[in-house]
Enzyme design. Structure first.
Site, mmCIF file in Angstrom:
data_model
loop_
_atom_site.group_PDB
_atom_site.id
_atom_site.type_symbol
_atom_site.label_atom_id
_atom_site.label_comp_id
_atom_site.label_asym_id
_atom_site.label_seq_id
_atom_site.Cartn_x
_atom_site.Cartn_y
_atom_site.Cartn_z
ATOM 1 N N HIS A 1 -10.022 0.385 3.101
ATOM 2 C CA HIS A 1 -9.576 1.744 3.460
ATOM 3 C C HIS A 1 -10.778 2.587 3.900
ATOM 4 C CE1 HIS A 1 -5.309 2.451 2.863
ATOM 5 N NE2 HIS A 1 -5.324 1.757 1.724
ATOM 6 N N HIS B 1 -9.335 -4.130 -1.170
ATOM 7 C CA HIS B 1 -8.319 -3.352 -0.456
ATOM 8 C C HIS B 1 -8.799 -1.911 -0.253
ATOM 9 C CE1 HIS B 1 -3.999 -2.323 0.461
ATOM 10 N NE2 HIS B 1 -4.452 -1.121 0.117
ATOM 11 N N GLU B 2 -9.352 -1.319 -1.306
ATOM 12 C CA GLU B 2 -9.781 0.087 -1.212
ATOM 13 C C GLU B 2 -11.045 0.241 -0.360
ATOM 14 O OE1 GLU B 2 -7.445 1.857 -1.956
ATOM 15 O OE2 GLU B 2 -6.397 0.506 -3.322
ATOM 16 N N CYS C 1 0.860 -1.184 0.000
ATOM 17 C CA CYS C 1 0.000 0.000 0.000
ATOM 18 C C CYS C 1 0.897 1.234 0.000
ATOM 19 C CB CYS C 1 -0.885 -0.019 1.249
ATOM 20 S SG CYS C 1 -2.006 1.385 1.381
#
Length: 136
Positions: A130, A126-127, A85
């Site tokens: 976040h 993954h996003e 990341c």
């Protein structure tokens, strides 16, 4: 406008708020910043540029897909992955899903529901993490 990458762990661990039409500039800044980092990055969430809004941008080959208020509503076929990341140093192990379905809005806030698999699904997961304040 290209924005600096946020590396403050405390900030990144906070949940993002729903995005609205008033966040159009954030959407542009996010896609500009992802484009500027295209050599080392395939996805980005708004909190990575210092804005706690549920907006992500994902590179799918030469195309950038912007997702506003994304939510993963279905997932299947878990596997172990190693990810890096821009906001963090190193690579970490995490569990991802081979197949997902996502409900999101486009830049005009029109709703969509779409299935993704493989690498693209991994980037989206993954996003979305976040947005939820989850770091690998």
């Amino acid at each position: 406008m290209v924005k600096p990458i946020m590396k403050d762990i405390f900030f990144l661990q906070q949940k993002s708020e729903p995005a609205t039409a008033a966040d159009a500039q954030v959407m542009r800044d996010l896609t500009d910043t992802l484009q500027a980092h295209r050599e080392e990055c395939v996805g980005m969430a708004a909190n990575m540029i210092g804005v706690k809004k549920r907006i992500i941008a994902v590179s799918i080959g030469p195309v950038q897909l912007l997702m506003v208020n994304p939510n993963i509503v279905k997932k299947s076929d878990p596997y172990e992955a190693e990810e890096g990341c821009l906001s963090l140093s190193g690579v970490r192990k995490t569990t991802r899903y081979q197949n997902i379905e996502v409900e999101y809005q486009d830049q005009q806030l029109k709703p969509h529901r779409q299935a993704f698999s493989g690498w693209t699904a991994q980037i989206i997961q993954h996003e979305v993490d976040h947005c939820d304040g989850i770091l690998i």
